[in-house]
Design a protein around this motif. Sequence first.
Motif, PDB file in Angstrom:
ATOM      1  N   GLY A 386       0.783  -1.235   0.000  1.00  0.00           N
ATOM      2  CA  GLY A 386       0.000   0.000   0.000  1.00  0.00           C
ATOM      3  C   GLY A 386       0.811   1.278   0.000  1.00  0.00           C
ATOM      4  O   GLY A 386       0.431   2.257   0.654  1.00  0.00           O
ATOM      5  N   PRO A 388       2.015   4.600  -1.923  1.00  0.00           N
ATOM      6  CA  PRO A 388       1.673   5.383  -3.118  1.00  0.00           C
ATOM      7  C   PRO A 388       2.914   5.588  -3.984  1.00  0.00           C
ATOM      8  O   PRO A 388       4.035   5.608  -3.459  1.00  0.00           O
ATOM      9  CB  PRO A 388       1.180   6.716  -2.532  1.00  0.00           C
ATOM     10  N   PHE A 393      -2.113   1.186  -2.493  1.00  0.00           N
ATOM     11  CA  PHE A 393      -2.461   2.358  -1.679  1.00  0.00           C
ATOM     12  C   PHE A 393      -3.913   2.758  -1.913  1.00  0.00           C
ATOM     13  O   PHE A 393      -4.652   3.063  -0.970  1.00  0.00           O
ATOM     14  CB  PHE A 393      -1.530   3.518  -2.006  1.00  0.00           C
ATOM     15  N   PHE A 394      -4.328   2.732  -3.158  1.00  0.00           N
ATOM     16  CA  PHE A 394      -5.684   3.169  -3.496  1.00  0.00           C
ATOM     17  C   PHE A 394      -6.718   2.089  -3.181  1.00  0.00           C
ATOM     18  O   PHE A 394      -7.920   2.336  -3.274  1.00  0.00           O
ATOM     19  CB  PHE A 394      -5.741   3.562  -4.975  1.00  0.00           C
ATOM     20  N   LYS A 396      -6.230   0.306  -0.099  1.00  0.00           N
ATOM     21  CA  LYS A 396      -6.281   0.393   1.355  1.00  0.00           C
ATOM     22  C   LYS A 396      -6.859   1.725   1.852  1.00  0.00           C
ATOM     23  O   LYS A 396      -7.513   1.762   2.905  1.00  0.00           O
ATOM     24  CB  LYS A 396      -4.878   0.190   1.945  1.00  0.00           C
ATOM     25  N   PHE A 397      -6.630   2.798   1.109  1.00  0.00           N
ATOM     26  CA  PHE A 397      -7.081   4.104   1.599  1.00  0.00           C
ATOM     27  C   PHE A 397      -8.589   4.150   1.836  1.00  0.00           C
ATOM     28  O   PHE A 397      -9.033   4.574   2.920  1.00  0.00           O
ATOM     29  CB  PHE A 397      -6.652   5.218   0.637  1.00  0.00           C
ATOM     30  N   ALA A 401     -10.337   4.753   5.446  1.00  0.00           N
ATOM     31  CA  ALA A 401     -11.210   5.926   5.564  1.00  0.00           C
ATOM     32  C   ALA A 401     -12.603   5.505   6.019  1.00  0.00           C
ATOM     33  O   ALA A 401     -13.191   6.127   6.920  1.00  0.00           O
ATOM     34  CB  ALA A 401     -11.283   6.652   4.221  1.00  0.00           C
ATOM     35  N   SER A 424      -0.261  -3.198   8.307  1.00  0.00           N
ATOM     36  CA  SER A 424       0.114  -2.678   6.991  1.00  0.00           C
ATOM     37  C   SER A 424       1.514  -2.079   7.013  1.00  0.00           C
ATOM     38  O   SER A 424       2.326  -2.336   6.116  1.00  0.00           O
ATOM     39  CB  SER A 424      -0.914  -1.635   6.540  1.00  0.00           C
ATOM     40  N   SER A 472      -5.421   0.861 -10.331  1.00  0.00           N
ATOM     41  CA  SER A 472      -6.266   1.578  -9.368  1.00  0.00           C
ATOM     42  C   SER A 472      -7.060   2.688 -10.043  1.00  0.00           C
ATOM     43  O   SER A 472      -8.220   2.933  -9.686  1.00  0.00           O
ATOM     44  CB  SER A 472      -5.413   2.157  -8.240  1.00  0.00           C
TER      45      SER A 472
END
Length: 480
Positions: A386, A388, A393-394, A396-397, A401, A424, A472
Amino acid sequence: MMENIALATVLVPFIGAAIVGLAPGKQAKLLCAIVAATASLLSLTLAIGWLNGGRIDAAYPLVSIGSVELFGLVVDRISTLITFAVVFLGFLVSVYSSAYLTNGNKEHPHEGLPRYYALLLVFIGAMAGLVLSSTLVGQLLFFEITGGCSWALIGYYQKPKPLRSALKALLITHVAAVGLYLAAAYLFAETGTFSLTALATLNSDAKTLVLFGILFAAWGKSAQLPLHVWLPDAMEAPTPVSAYLHAASMVKVGVYIFARGLMSAGEIPEIIGIVGVVMATITLIYGFIMYLPQTDLKRLLAYSTITQLSYIFLALSLSAFGSEMAFDGGIAYIFNHAFAKSLFFLVAGALSYSCGTRMLPRLRGIMRRMPLLGVGFCVAAMAITGIPPFNGFFSKFPLFAAGFELSSAHGWMLPVMILALVESVASFGWFLYWFGKTVPGEPSEEVANASPVPLAMQGVLLVLIVMSLCSSFIAAWWLG
C-alpha cells in the motif's frame, strides 16, 4: 448482443480447452495463448459494450426449469471489471507458461504438457462463468469446476508432495462448498428461485442464514481461518499456476461471491458485518505472524495473500454497516491485488527459472544481474503493502477511511482499524527487509550464474509492472 458476448466469454475457453488437450505439445502452448487472447478480447468487448450502453445493469436468464432459473448471466460494473481481470490475467499466465515450462527452467526443467494448457483454459472459463453468474446454482457449478482444476494443476508435477497438497486443497474447498449448497437450498426453499436478487426479499433471519452459508464457502476458497491451511501447501504447483490460481483467480472466488451476496441482499444484518470483521482481523494477524519466518519466497507470498484477502473481507464486512466506500474499496482491492500479487509470484517464478532457487537467503544482487526482476520485486512489494502511487495504496485508503469513519458510531471498530494499520506498516517493513537482503549488493553465486529470462516472461512482467501503477485508476473510474 451483450448476452451473446458474455456467453462467448465463458464458453470460448472451454471449447479451446478441448482443442488444446488434443493438440501436439508444441502447438498446445500457442493455441492456449490464442484462445486466452480471444477470451480477453471478448471480456474487454463486454465491458466496453456495458459502458457504451449507458452503464445499465442487465441480467440474462439462460437455463430454467419451468419458472425456476438455474443459470443466467449478470452484466454490471462489478462483473465486467472482475471478469476482465481474471480472463486477461489468464492470458498473461498462458504466455508466461509457454516460456516457463521448458527444459531451460533451472528449478523444474520440464516441457509443458497439453493437459496443463487445457486445464488452464478450463480454469479461465470457470472463473468467467462464476463472476458473471446471476444464480447461486451457477456459482456452485463453477465453484466446483475451479476446485477440480486446482486439484489437477497443484498436483501437475505428479510427485507425492504436490499430490498431497492438491488433495488437501480439494478437500478443504469442497468442505467449504457445503456452505454454498446450504445457502442455495435455503434460498430456494424460501423464495422458489436460485436467483441472487431474491436475497433482498428474505426476512432478516433467513437472509442471515443464507449470507453465513456464502461467507463460510468464501472463507474456504479465499483461505481464511479456519479453512486456510491448504494455501501454503498449494505452492507445490508450478509458479504460473500459483500466480493465477493463488493470486489472481481462485482465491478471489471467495471474496467475490461474498461481495455479490452483499450487493444483492439489500439491507445487511449487522451480525454478518460483525462476524466478518472479527474473523478478518484474526486472520490478518495470523497471516502476518506466519509469514515472518518464511524464507521460501512463494510460501512468504502465500501467507501474504492470506493477509491481503483478510483486508478484502474486512472492507466488504464494513460495508454491511452501510458504507458504500468500503464496498467499492473491497471490489477495487480484488482488482488491484490480482495484478500486484501476480507480479510478485511471477518474479518468484523468473528467479527460480533463472537461478534455480527461490530461497531468499540464497538470492542477493538481483538488481545488478537482472534489473527487470529487481524492479518487479520492488514494485510488487510496494504495491501489495500500500505505498503510493502503486495500486495497493488506493485499495487500502478507502478501507481505512471507511473504517475510521464508521468507528465514530461503532467504537469497537477503532482498535480493529488500528491493528490493521499497524499490520500494513509492519508488512511494508518486512518486505523492505527482504528487499534490502536480495535486490541490491553483489550477486550471490546463484544470481551471478543466472540464465537469461525469456522474452515472453519479461513481456508479461512489464505489463504487470505497468498495471500495478495503473489498475487503481481503472478501477476507480470504472466503479464511479
